[in-house]
Design an enzyme around this catalytic site. Structure first.
Site, PDB file in Angstrom:
ATOM      1  CB  SER A 679       1.893 -15.298  18.279  1.00 38.54           C
ATOM      2  OG  SER A 679       3.034 -16.766  18.104  1.00 38.54           O
ATOM      3  CE  LYS A 722       5.376 -14.823  14.532  1.00 38.13           C
ATOM      4  NZ  LYS A 722       4.050 -15.189  15.391  1.00 38.13           N
TER       5      LYS A 722
END
Length: 779
Positions: A679, A722
């Site tokens: 990511s 996140k």
């Protein structure tokens, strides 16, 4: 005692093993070493006088002078017998103690230079008293120690000198050679008697304790034999009366426990089978204890005991709201589960798995579900378990065998339908003892756990009525087959505003009560709580926040205990007085935009967070350097980003030959922490373009996404965590993959409304948003 004195200062010598000779002692010896035999033959050829002393270590076959004591005894050989194997059997009498001053060594025989070692003796009432004490203690010793010859006491009858007394006592004492040698070397008779008295006192104490233990063991054995005899008589009487087994001690107790129980037929049959074995085994047999323990476990399990669910959805809602703040989606799922149980009480499953960082309330949710249903609650921690037997139990053939943790938990609950929390299921490991997660597959499968098999119980136990709940910090380490059996509910963590409300409504009132304070004794302002959240704790959960608030409350409680009635108000200004300097700075974003520094978003065990990825260039030949403990996938993301830049350099406004001039270094700070995952691909790409173009990356932008060699941005997981982590770090502009746009709906509205989201399909779109002085289009 022999009154002769030792006249020689030079004589043949041989060492002794395991024996110390005193003057006046007549001792038989077996002599076999060649040098010792030569010394004896030389003494026999002259005056029959020889010197002996003891080896320090009896295991040494060929001793040297340093291996023998230098204080020994001059002896006279009284009798000699040569044996067929060449060895000598001799009888020697000790004449006088001697001090060896020098060894005269030869390959065939040893000689020594000696001088008599005279003792000092002064007749006094104290000496007489010591002699009587030693005689009395030795008499007791001879009674306690059956190895002492009966004539040893008789030989003390006419002893009138301390030397003779010491010789008789020491020759019949079973003590180490070192202690006898110590007595031999003492020159003061009074000192010898004192030491001998201490030794006898010690030995008598040990012998008395040994005798007491021996008597206790003998009494226990006699009692057991008596019980066995009576039991056999009882069996015979019962046999004559035709009532064999009924009322027979343990068996009767077991049958009484079975009365009134609605046990399954296969359990009753198994208990009766074990009782038949018990009848045929002597009570003192180890097997008898194993069988009784097994039957006790069978009777202790709640085969026929269950609680009745008190299903009230409104009350359940109140309990969940009372114990937990927010968690709307999780509470809704729990209420759905309770509602279904109201409509269909025998519904199977589901197995709920609460996943989230530490301290967000996973375990306490299990307790709330048990409270809402009116069920018993059992918690078993699986963290660190590596042995399959911990789950399924040990076979009864093993010494000390026990059932596994699931059956133990059911026994602890006392009912067959508790709420059973399996904590930290992601921390289970596997090694040579088996895989505990594989053993959990049966227990956590609603289709087959109605006949759960434990290795110790060896009978199927119905777990279908148990409401299993599991908790984990991450799902990555949970085997797919086990994860497939569970319904995952994510608890992502709390934002600052939620923590503020939880602190005000839950933590502070609870801790004030726990520390004996009244609400008016202490008031903590909202700004002070927010400062604690931002500067003294750094977490997705609430544990550190609760510890920090408790620290303040403890200090106030101490003041109240010292001064009596007080009123304290904690504000931003006086907070440092109670907590000291701040531990964290929540202003985690960079103070200004920098070239080659891009902000990425990650998920850790503590929840969502941000991480800065740094890139720099230097003169070189095109090497790519990666540091910061990056995993293979993360390294491949960096390589993919660099390859895309090389392939599209002109399009991106970068010199096409940069790869021939520069080395590229990418570093992810906190190098001690391993990092993995794809990511960070988009973040690495932006950092590389920034450093190659010399354009700063906007300090207010965070991003996440996997990239391909074609420049596509692929979706990633953990979006909610996140985004919350970035929000806690005061980031208000976020770049996400287009395919993750739907995941933003899971983020609390208060957070969404304060963040500007950009959703992209191609890496170049990120440059327009993240790089300063680049064109930005709102999407």
């Amino acid at each position: 005692m022999n009154e002769r004195n030792w006249k020689k200062n030079y004589a043949p010598y041989f060492p002794l093993r395991g024996i110390v000779i005193f003057p006046g002692m007549v001792v038989p010896l077996i002599v076999g070493r060649p040098k010792s035999i030569n010394a004896i033959e030389e003494a026999l050829a002259t005056d029959k006088l020889i010197v002996v002393s003891t080896q320090k270590n009896g295991l040494i076959e060929e001793p040297e002078p340093k291996d023998v004591y230098d204080v020994g005894v001059g002896c006279e050989i009284i009798q000699v017998l040569r044996l067929p194997d060449g060895t000598y059997r001799i009888i020697v009498e000790g004449i006088e103690r001697v001090k060896i001053t020098q060894f005269d060594l030869s390959p065939t025989v040893w000689h020594v230079y000696v001088e008599p070692l005279k003792g000092t003796f002064e007749s006094s009432t104290e000496t007489e008293a010591l002699m009587r004490l030693v005689s009395d203690k030795f008499a007791l010793y001879s009674e306690l120690n059956k190895k002492v010859p009966q004539d040893a006491i008789l030989s003390l009858t006419n002893v009138d000198s301390p030397d003779r007394l010491i010789m008789v006592v020491v020759s019949n004492l079973f003590i180490p050679v070192e202690e006898k040698q110590k007595i031999l070397e003492m020159t003061d008779v009074k000192e010898q008697l004192n030491y001998l008295h201490e030794v006898l006192e010690r030995e008598n104490t040990i012998l008395e304790i040994s005798r007491k233990i021996d008597e206790e063991v003998r009494n226990r054995i006699e009692k057991s034999q008596k019980e066995y005899f009576l039991r056999e008589k009882l069996k015979e009487i019962e046999r004559e009366l035709g009532e064999e087994g009924e009322g027979a001690g343990t068996i009767s107790e077991i049958k009484n426990k079975m009365k009134g129980r609605k046990l399954p037929k296969y359990v009753v049959d198994k208990i009766n089978e074990e009782l038949e074995k018990l009848k045929k085994i002597p009570p003192m047999s180890p097997e008898s204890g194993v069988i009784q323990n097994y039957i006790d476990w069978l009777l202790a399990l709640p085969w026929d005991k269950a609680t009745t669910d008190t299903i009230d959805i409104k009350k359940a809602q109140e309990i969940l709201d009372k114990n937990h703040y927010d968690l709307k989606d999780v509470k809704e799922r729990i209420l759905e589960l309770i509602a279904v149980k109201k409509l269909k009480s025998d519904v199977k499953g589901p197995i709920l798995c609460f996943v989230g960082p530490p301290g967000v309330g996973k375990t306490s949710l299990g307790k709330s579900i048990a409270e809402a249903l009116g069920r018993k609650f059992v918690r078993v921690s699986l963290g660190g378990i590596r042995d399959e037997a911990e789950i399924r139990g040990h076979r009864r053939t093993y010494v000390g065998a026990l059932p596994g943790r699931i059956i133990q938990g059911i026994k602890q609950a006392g009912v067959k339908n508790p709420v059973f929390l399996l904590d930290e299921i992601d921390k289970v490991g596997a090694d040579f003892r088996g895989d505990p997660t594989a053993a959990l597959l049966e227990a956590l499968d609603p289709e087959q756990n109605n006949a759960f098999s434990d290795h110790y119980i060896e009978l199927p136990f119905d777990l279908s009525e148990v409401l299993f709940i599991t908790t984990a910090n991450v799902v990555d380490t949970i085997p797919p087959a086990l994860l497939d059996r569970m319904e995952v509910l994510t608890l992502p963590g709390y934002i600052d505003e939620e923590k503020l409300q939880i602190a005000k409504k839950f933590i502070i009132p609870k801790q004030l009560e726990a520390h004996g304070l009244e609400p008016q004794d202490l008031v903590i302002s909202e700004k002070a709580i927010l400062k604690i959240i931002n500067e003294y704790t750094r977490e997705a959960g609430l544990r550190n926040l609760e510890r920090t608030i408790t620290k303040i409350i403890r200090k106030v409680a101490k003041e109240k205990a010292e001064k009596g009635k007080i009123r304290r108000r904690i504000t931003e200004e006086n907070l440092r007085k109670y907590l000291g300097k701040p531990e964290f700075s929540r202003e985690l974003q960079e103070k200004k935009s920098l070239v080659g520094v891009a902000c990425g978003m990650v998920v850790t065990l503590a929840g969502g967070d941000i991480v800065y990825i740094e890139a720099t260039k230097m003169s070189g030949k095109g090497s790519l350097i990666l540091t910061g403990q990056l995993g293979d996938v993360m390294k491949e993301s960096a390589q993919a980003a660099l390859s895309y830049i090389r392939a599209n350099a002109e399009k991106l406004g970068i010199q096409p030959d940069f790869y021939d001039k520069y080395d590229i270094h990418i570093h992810v700070p906190e190098g001690a922490v391993p990092k993995e995952g794809p990511s960070a691909g988009i973040t690495m790409f932006v950092a590389l373009v920034s450093v190659l173009k010399g354009v700063p990356v906007n300090k207010d932008v965070a991003m996440t996404g996997e990239i391909t060699l074609r420049g596509r941005v692929l979706p990633v997981g953990g979006i909610k965590e996140k985004v919350l982590g970035a929000y806690r770090a005061n980031i208000r502009t976020i770049i996400l993959p287009k395919a993750n746009e739907i995941d933003v709906e899971d983020i609390p509205e208060k957070v969404r409304s304060n963040i500007k989201f950009y959703f992209i399909d191609n890496v170049e779109e990120a440059l327009n948003i993240a790089l300063e002085n680049e064109h930005r289009e709102d999407t």
